[in-house]
Design an enzyme around this catalytic site. Structure first.
Site, short mmCIF file in Angstrom:
data_model
loop_
_atom_site.label_atom_id
_atom_site.label_comp_id
_atom_site.label_asym_id
_atom_site.label_seq_id
_atom_site.Cartn_x
_atom_site.Cartn_y
_atom_site.Cartn_z
N PHE A 73 5.37 -19.30 18.73
CA PHE A 73 5.21 -18.70 17.41
C PHE A 73 3.77 -18.88 16.95
CE2 PHE A 73 5.77 -19.01 12.69
CZ PHE A 73 6.05 -17.66 12.49
N ASP A 106 4.90 -29.82 19.33
CA ASP A 106 5.53 -28.82 18.45
C ASP A 106 6.99 -28.75 18.88
OD1 ASP A 106 6.50 -26.71 17.02
OD2 ASP A 106 4.75 -25.42 17.33
N HIS A 140 11.49 -26.06 18.00
CA HIS A 140 12.70 -25.54 18.67
C HIS A 140 13.58 -26.68 19.19
CE1 HIS A 140 10.72 -21.44 19.98
NE2 HIS A 140 10.62 -21.67 18.68
N GLN A 192 13.17 -24.07 9.08
CA GLN A 192 13.29 -22.67 8.69
C GLN A 192 14.67 -22.16 9.12
OE1 GLN A 192 13.04 -20.09 11.21
NE2 GLN A 192 13.09 -18.37 9.79
N LYS A 208 16.24 -22.16 12.68
CA LYS A 208 16.09 -23.33 13.56
C LYS A 208 17.39 -24.13 13.70
CE LYS A 208 12.04 -21.88 14.10
NZ LYS A 208 10.67 -22.24 13.82
N ARG A 260 -2.50 -38.30 -2.97
CA ARG A 260 -2.21 -39.57 -3.66
C ARG A 260 -1.98 -40.69 -2.65
NH1 ARG A 260 1.67 -36.20 -7.08
NH2 ARG A 260 0.44 -35.72 -8.92
N TYR A 300 -2.56 -39.42 -11.31
CA TYR A 300 -3.72 -38.52 -11.31
C TYR A 300 -4.90 -39.08 -10.55
CZ TYR A 300 -1.25 -35.36 -14.40
OH TYR A 300 -0.33 -34.46 -14.91
N ARG A 360 5.41 -30.93 -0.85
CA ARG A 360 6.66 -31.69 -0.86
C ARG A 360 7.90 -30.77 -0.85
NH1 ARG A 360 3.69 -33.88 -5.31
NH2 ARG A 360 5.18 -32.77 -6.63
C1 PLP Z 1 9.27 -21.87 13.56
C2 PLP Z 1 8.13 -22.41 14.33
C3 PLP Z 1 7.04 -23.06 13.74
C4 PLP Z 1 6.76 -23.07 12.26
O1 PLP Z 1 7.76 -23.34 11.46
P1 PLP Z 1 7.86 -22.74 9.97
O2 PLP Z 1 8.82 -23.68 9.36
O3 PLP Z 1 8.36 -21.35 10.08
O4 PLP Z 1 6.50 -22.83 9.35
C5 PLP Z 1 6.10 -23.66 14.56
N1 PLP Z 1 6.19 -23.59 15.87
C6 PLP Z 1 7.19 -22.93 16.49
C7 PLP Z 1 7.22 -22.90 17.98
C8 PLP Z 1 8.18 -22.30 15.74
O5 PLP Z 1 9.14 -21.60 16.36
#
Ligand code: PLP
Length: 416
Positions: free
Chosen positions: A102, A173, A176, A199, A202, A231, A238, A248
């Site tokens: 992605f 990463d 998945h 997301q 997922k 922070r 602040y 967040r």
């Molecule tokens: C979905 C995804 C992301 C990013 O996730 P978001 O929550 O959509 O920002 C990063 N890397 C891979 C491989 C993804 O499939």
């Protein structure tokens, strides 16, 4: 022998679809609803000013991964970005990424003023090819982002060895890869940091959201500060020390994730077993191949089940048409990415006006033939919710492929 069938029998032309059911996602029940409703009624929706649901979920997820720390944030792109900044990348540094992933994997590199360097995938796994990494390393290379694509572990021993030799940080990463494992370790817990997305598509979701896990205390402290407008835990509201933002999540997301996390392990077990079974079923069908799980102990979580399609064995129907036929048969699927990432206008046109990427960087000459082939001709994705089905469902997916193949070969043989 397979009996001949006519093209009219394909669901795409009005025939009876092979798969008779649908596959819901997300999966939830009254307990999820109750958890969210309780937060709504409490009026304590935000974080960190009220309630501890976010910290609770972070601890649960860190424990689940076998990591010491977790920092949740708005999505799985920001989680990658937090990890990159905390790893100490500088403007103009190079970060190695695969092209078959992605966009976020590479675009977050630009967003920290660094240069994504694409290294092709291994055609047997669709993960970054460790044999090709060293050729891409320069004195500017600071980090690598291996993507456990589809939920299948990268060759982490090889990647860690290269990273150590060249003093590179490893940010997994794992967007998945919730619950998947490599040699008994949860993916995301192996490198310097591991990033996940929540997301809606997922394997663990709260609609939107992300998290990054680490065992490194100083990385944790920096990421914790960056996602909370710079922070510090002991500082005043602040007082801002680091160049972060408000990234967040809400307490509503956190309680939903805590409920969803209870299901993850069992769902991962089911997907993994179904994947192994589907591998067996597809082994008997000419023209489709499964990706290799290699010979190390691993647990695949099949965010995607990837079928490698060979059109020469299907009467030369292009992948896109095959996918349309398969979807019409009731298999939840897609053709995946149309191009490797470096072909996106972002990279081809250098549309990064506000970032300080060196002028010498150009992507028009980049060519990763394995990723090109996966995108154009080969990769067919079956979605994770379908992998939560029964063994019968796996049989019906294989049957749908067989049906299309019979119809297509019939067309070729009869010359019609
Ligand atoms: C979905 C995804 C992301 C990013 O996730 P978001 O929550 O959509 O920002 C990063 N890397 C891979 C491989 C993804 O499939």
């Amino acid at each position: 022998m397979n009996k001949a069938i006519s093209v009219d029998q394909l669901a795409i032309h009005g025939g009876d679809p092979t798969v008779k059911r649908t596959f819901p996602w997300p999966i939830f029940d009254d307990q999820d609803v109750q958890a969210v409703a309780d937060v709504v009624r409490s009026g304590q929706w935000g974080n960190p000013d009220c309630g501890d649901a976010v910290a609770t979920f972070e601890q649960q997820f860190a424990d689940y991964c076998g990591s010491k720390y977790a920092v949740s944030c708005v999505n799985g792109s920001v989680s990658l970005r937090l990890a990159l900044i905390a790893c100490g990348v500088r403007p103009g540094d190079e970060v190695i990424v695969p092209p078959y992933t992605f966009i976020a994997t590479a675009s977050v590199v630009l967003e920290v003023n660094c240069v994504p360097v694409f290294v092709d995938i291994d055609p047997d796994t669709y993960n970054i090819d460790p044999q090709k990494i060293e050729a891409a390393i320069t004195e500017r290379t600071r980090a690598i982002i291996p993507v456990h694509f589809a939920g299948l572990s990268c060759d982490m021993n090889a990647i860690l060895a290269i990273a150590q030799k060249h003093n590179m940080r490893v940010i997994e990463d794992a967007a998945h890869a919730h619950g998947a494992e490599y040699k008994g370790k949860k993916l995301g817990s192996i490198g310097d940091a591991g990033s996940f997305s929540f997301q809606s598509s997922k394997n663990l979701t709260s609609g939107e959201g992300g998290i990054v896990v680490t065992n490194n205390e100083s990385l944790y402290q920096m990421m914790n500060s960056l996602r909370n407008v710079g922070r510090l835990p002991d500082g005043q509201w602040y007082d801002h020390f680091n160049p972060g933002c408000n990234y967040r999540v809400t307490q509503l997301q956190a309680v939903l994730l805590s409920e969803q996390l209870k299901r993850l392990d069992e769902q991962t077990r089911i997907r993994n077993e179904n994947g192994l079974y589907l591998d067996q079923l597809l082994a008997d069908i000419e023209g489709v191949t499964s990706l290799s799980r290699g010979d190390v102990a691993l647990r695949h979580c099949y965010h995607l089940y990837i079928v490698k399609y060979d059109k020469t064995k299907f009467g030369y129907i292009p992948k896109k048409e095959f996918v349309s036929m398969l979807a019409a048969e009731g298999v939840p699927c897609s053709a995946g990415y149309p191009h490797p990432l470096y072909k996106q206008p972002l990279f081809q046109q250098k549309n990064w006006q506000c970032y300080a990427i060196p002028d010498s960087v150009a992507y028009t000459q980049v060519n990763c033939p394995e990723a090109e082939r996966a995108c154009a001709d080969e990769a067919v994705w079956i979605f994770q919710q379908a992998m939560l089905g029964t063994r019968n469902d796996m049989e019906s997916f294989a049957e749908a492929i067989r049906k299309i193949r019979r119809a297509m070969l019939n067309v070729v043989e009869s010359g019609s």
